[in-house]
Design a protein around this motif. Structure first.
Motif, mmCIF file in Angstrom:
data_model
loop_
_atom_site.group_PDB
_atom_site.id
_atom_site.type_symbol
_atom_site.label_atom_id
_atom_site.label_comp_id
_atom_site.label_asym_id
_atom_site.label_seq_id
_atom_site.Cartn_x
_atom_site.Cartn_y
_atom_site.Cartn_z
ATOM 1 N N TRP A 101 -5.410 4.023 5.216
ATOM 2 C CA TRP A 101 -5.096 3.819 7.021
ATOM 3 C C TRP A 101 -5.502 2.349 7.226
ATOM 4 O O TRP A 101 -4.594 1.896 8.098
ATOM 5 C CB TRP A 101 -6.206 4.782 7.562
ATOM 6 C CG TRP A 101 -6.053 4.994 8.921
ATOM 7 C CD1 TRP A 101 -5.000 5.336 9.793
ATOM 8 C CD2 TRP A 101 -6.969 4.174 9.909
ATOM 9 N NE1 TRP A 101 -5.351 5.246 10.821
ATOM 10 C CE2 TRP A 101 -6.561 4.210 11.184
ATOM 11 C CE3 TRP A 101 -8.127 3.292 9.771
ATOM 12 C CZ2 TRP A 101 -7.096 3.931 12.344
ATOM 13 C CZ3 TRP A 101 -8.604 2.784 11.186
ATOM 14 C CH2 TRP A 101 -8.132 3.229 12.342
ATOM 15 N N LEU A 102 -6.402 1.792 6.483
ATOM 16 C CA LEU A 102 -6.530 0.410 6.991
ATOM 17 C C LEU A 102 -5.723 -0.589 6.488
ATOM 18 O O LEU A 102 -5.195 -1.551 7.502
ATOM 19 C CB LEU A 102 -7.990 -0.046 6.181
ATOM 20 C CG LEU A 102 -9.361 0.623 6.819
ATOM 21 C CD1 LEU A 102 -10.531 0.341 5.487
ATOM 22 C CD2 LEU A 102 -9.632 -0.183 7.942
ATOM 23 N N LEU A 103 -5.105 -0.259 5.428
ATOM 24 C CA LEU A 103 -3.942 -1.028 4.930
ATOM 25 C C LEU A 103 -2.493 -0.778 5.810
ATOM 26 O O LEU A 103 -1.741 -1.568 5.839
ATOM 27 C CB LEU A 103 -3.372 -0.642 3.692
ATOM 28 C CG LEU A 103 -4.634 -1.231 2.443
ATOM 29 C CD1 LEU A 103 -4.290 -0.580 1.049
ATOM 30 C CD2 LEU A 103 -4.456 -2.716 2.460
ATOM 31 N N ALA A 104 -2.655 0.431 6.449
ATOM 32 C CA ALA A 104 -1.465 0.540 7.240
ATOM 33 C C ALA A 104 -1.487 -0.512 8.497
ATOM 34 O O ALA A 104 -0.361 -0.418 9.257
ATOM 35 C CB ALA A 104 -1.508 1.775 8.073
ATOM 36 N N THR A 105 -2.343 -1.454 8.900
ATOM 37 C CA THR A 105 -2.435 -2.468 9.953
ATOM 38 C C THR A 105 -1.348 -3.479 9.614
ATOM 39 O O THR A 105 -1.036 -4.147 10.178
ATOM 40 C CB THR A 105 -3.655 -2.995 10.080
ATOM 41 O OG1 THR A 105 -4.195 -3.634 8.849
ATOM 42 C CG2 THR A 105 -4.591 -1.908 10.643
ATOM 43 N N PRO A 134 5.007 -4.942 2.811
ATOM 44 C CA PRO A 134 5.366 -5.863 1.646
ATOM 45 C C PRO A 134 3.798 -6.662 1.551
ATOM 46 O O PRO A 134 3.574 -7.338 0.301
ATOM 47 C CB PRO A 134 6.331 -7.025 2.016
ATOM 48 C CG PRO A 134 7.063 -6.209 3.284
ATOM 49 C CD PRO A 134 6.260 -5.277 3.947
ATOM 50 N N THR A 135 3.119 -6.820 2.569
ATOM 51 C CA THR A 135 1.890 -7.430 2.331
ATOM 52 C C THR A 135 0.545 -6.441 2.175
ATOM 53 O O THR A 135 -0.540 -7.112 1.951
ATOM 54 C CB THR A 135 1.444 -8.321 3.599
ATOM 55 O OG1 THR A 135 1.344 -7.153 4.595
ATOM 56 C CG2 THR A 135 2.524 -9.368 3.857
ATOM 57 N N ARG A 136 0.696 -5.322 1.937
ATOM 58 C CA ARG A 136 -0.496 -4.438 1.414
ATOM 59 C C ARG A 136 -0.988 -4.787 0.147
ATOM 60 O O ARG A 136 -2.274 -4.834 -0.091
ATOM 61 C CB ARG A 136 -0.090 -2.860 1.789
ATOM 62 C CG ARG A 136 0.325 -2.652 3.243
ATOM 63 C CD ARG A 136 0.830 -1.377 3.407
ATOM 64 N NE ARG A 136 1.127 -1.125 4.720
ATOM 65 C CZ ARG A 136 1.683 0.003 5.113
ATOM 66 N NH1 ARG A 136 2.169 1.084 4.422
ATOM 67 N NH2 ARG A 136 1.925 0.399 6.400
ATOM 68 N N GLU A 137 -0.132 -5.013 -0.901
ATOM 69 C CA GLU A 137 -0.606 -5.492 -2.039
ATOM 70 C C GLU A 137 -1.652 -6.614 -2.198
ATOM 71 O O GLU A 137 -2.639 -6.613 -2.808
ATOM 72 C CB GLU A 137 0.634 -5.449 -3.112
ATOM 73 C CG GLU A 137 0.040 -5.659 -4.638
ATOM 74 C CD GLU A 137 -0.855 -4.395 -4.917
ATOM 75 O OE1 GLU A 137 -1.646 -4.570 -5.709
ATOM 76 O OE2 GLU A 137 -0.593 -3.257 -4.433
#
Length: 165
Positions: free
Chosen positions: A6-10, A14-17
């Motif tokens: 959920w936090l990474l969904a911000t 492509p930049t989540r990794e």
């Protein structure tokens, strides 16, 4: 891991990794505010005034109780707390936020970024690394704005009624 996702969904996909790598290497990832959540920055001195303590574990316990278990990040290096709130709070509480600035409290939303510790960082391990003062138990669970406002009002009252030294 649901809270982490959920936090990474911000972030755009492509930049989540990159954020995952930041968590692994630095224990903190920079995430944008104002889409899924915003943050209210509260100086530690206000929380300490309410508790009479500067011990992180006691302050963490107090915030857990006062904010009904809503997520809070502590930055021990600067002795600040970041209370995670709904994304729209900076707009809907703008008058209160203006009043809070005299206490060095600010509401951070769109256009702001926050150093968010990895989800497992739930204790003050080092004096300079942010950690979850009150862990995020599940995705999208945030602090209620009214609870945050009451905490700030109580701190203001406490600071103005303290006897002078």
């Amino acid at each position: 891991m649901a809270a982490e996702q959920w936090l990474l969904a911000t972030l755009p996909t492509p930049t989540r990794e990159r954020a995952r790598v930041e968590w692994e290497q630095h224990e903190v990832a920079l995430l944008p505010l104002g889409t899924l959540f915003s943050a209210v920055r509260i100086p530690g001195r206000l929380v300490a005034a309410l508790t009479g303590s500067t011990e992180f574990s006691e302050l963490d316990e107090f915030l857990h109780e006062a904010l009904d278990g809503g997520p809070v990040i502590c930055d021990p290096q600067y002795f600040r707390y970041y209370v995670l709130v709904p994304a729209g709070m900076p707009r809907t509480w703008s008058q209160a936020v203006d009043d809070w600035r005299a206490l060095d409290v600010d509401c951070l939303g769109l256009g702001s970024f926050l150093g968010v510790p990895k989800v497992e960082a739930e204790a003050c391990a080092r004096t300079h690394t942010p950690y979850w003062s009150v862990p995020m138990d599940s995705p999208a669970t945030l602090c209620r704005p009214l609870s945050v406002a009451r905490l700030i009002a109580a701190a203001r009252h406490c600071m103005t009624t303290e006897p002078s030294s």
